[in-house]
Design a protein around this motif. Structure first.
Motif, short mmCIF file in Angstrom:
data_model
loop_
_atom_site.label_atom_id
_atom_site.label_comp_id
_atom_site.label_asym_id
_atom_site.label_seq_id
_atom_site.Cartn_x
_atom_site.Cartn_y
_atom_site.Cartn_z
N UNK A 163 0.85 -1.19 0.00
CA UNK A 163 0.00 0.00 0.00
C UNK A 163 0.88 1.24 0.00
N UNK A 164 0.93 1.91 -1.13
CA UNK A 164 1.69 3.16 -1.21
C UNK A 164 3.13 2.97 -1.65
N UNK A 165 3.74 4.09 -1.96
CA UNK A 165 5.10 4.08 -2.49
C UNK A 165 6.12 3.72 -1.42
N UNK A 166 5.79 3.94 -0.14
CA UNK A 166 6.74 3.61 0.93
C UNK A 166 6.96 2.10 1.02
N UNK A 167 5.87 1.33 0.95
CA UNK A 167 6.01 -0.13 0.97
C UNK A 167 6.76 -0.63 -0.25
N UNK A 168 6.45 -0.04 -1.40
CA UNK A 168 7.12 -0.44 -2.63
C UNK A 168 8.61 -0.14 -2.57
N UNK A 169 8.96 1.01 -1.99
CA UNK A 169 10.37 1.37 -1.86
C UNK A 169 11.11 0.40 -0.94
N UNK A 170 10.45 -0.04 0.11
CA UNK A 170 11.09 -1.00 1.02
C UNK A 170 11.38 -2.32 0.31
N UNK A 171 10.43 -2.81 -0.48
CA UNK A 171 10.63 -4.05 -1.21
C UNK A 171 11.73 -3.89 -2.25
#
Length: 222
Positions: A163-171
């Motif tokens: 959910x959101x760009x923050x989660x995507x950035x973590x992955x």
């Protein structure tokens, strides 16, 4: 039973000094029971042992020798598996089985090739022990498939949606091993959306750049 076939390339020099070469196909090698299982497991273990060191964000790298150019340092399971070829044709059957597993994981999921290779090694080794001790292989296969279905359902239940760009950035940071690269990948993905395509290529400059192209691009025309 395990069937393998080998070929030999020979070069002869007759009295007239003209070199001739020929390729001869030998008869297939057939092995049964414990002998075939040992060779199969040996090939699987050799690939899995080389691949499993790259597992996770703290995984190590593997150096691959190339026939041309400099050696390549990688930590991608499917790339390492594809490069392995053993001299023993019977062991090489096990190598090709693991390569098929890693390739299917890469094509269907795009990731998890190292995990699937390690799971293959564990299933094969424990399965071989069970078969050697007298377990019915048909019933064992049915039990493995049933357990795989239960594990799949549990993983889906425990999975967390992004959910959101923050989660995507973590992955992306974990996958690339770089905070800066994770940020760039997240920005590119956020721009193209779920149906877009994001490709990482080596740059000829000293800076990281994002290029965005609208529409469809065909590399080669007709």
């Amino acid at each position: 039973a395990l069937l393998t076939q080998t070929s030999a390339f020979t070069t002869t020099t007759p009295s007239n000094g003209v070199h001739t070469s020929s390729t001869a196909l030998h008869a297939k090698t057939v092995s049964f029971k414990e002998d075939s299982r040992k060779k199969l497991v040996s090939g699987i273990n050799q690939v899995a042992n080389a691949v499993k060191v790259t597992l996770g964000p703290k995984g190590r790298n593997v150096v691959l020798e190339r026939n041309y150019g400099a050696p390549e340092i990688v930590n991608d399971g499917v790339t390492i598996a594809r490069e392995i070829s053993l001299a023993d044709p019977e062991c090489n059957v096990g190598v090709r089985l693991v390569q098929e597993v890693a390739s299917k994981s890469d094509s269907k999921a795009g990731d998890g090739t190292t995990t699937s290779t390690i799971m293959t090694q564990a299933i094969v080794n424990n399965g071989m022990k069970a078969v050697t001790s007298g377990v019915n292989p048909i019933a064992l296969n049915a039990g493995i498939k049933r357990a795989a279905g239960l594990v799949t359902d549990k993983v889906r239940e425990l999975a967390t949606q992004i959910n959101g760009i923050e989660d995507l950035q973590s992955v992306a940071t974990i996958a690339s091993g770089s905070v800066d690269m994770g940020r760039i990948i997240a920005q590119a993905y956020d721009k193209v959306g779920e149906n877009g395509s994001t490709v990482i290529e080596e740059s000829q400059t000293l800076f990281d750049e994002i290029e965005f192209t609208e529409g469809l691009t065909i590399d080669r025309g007709y």
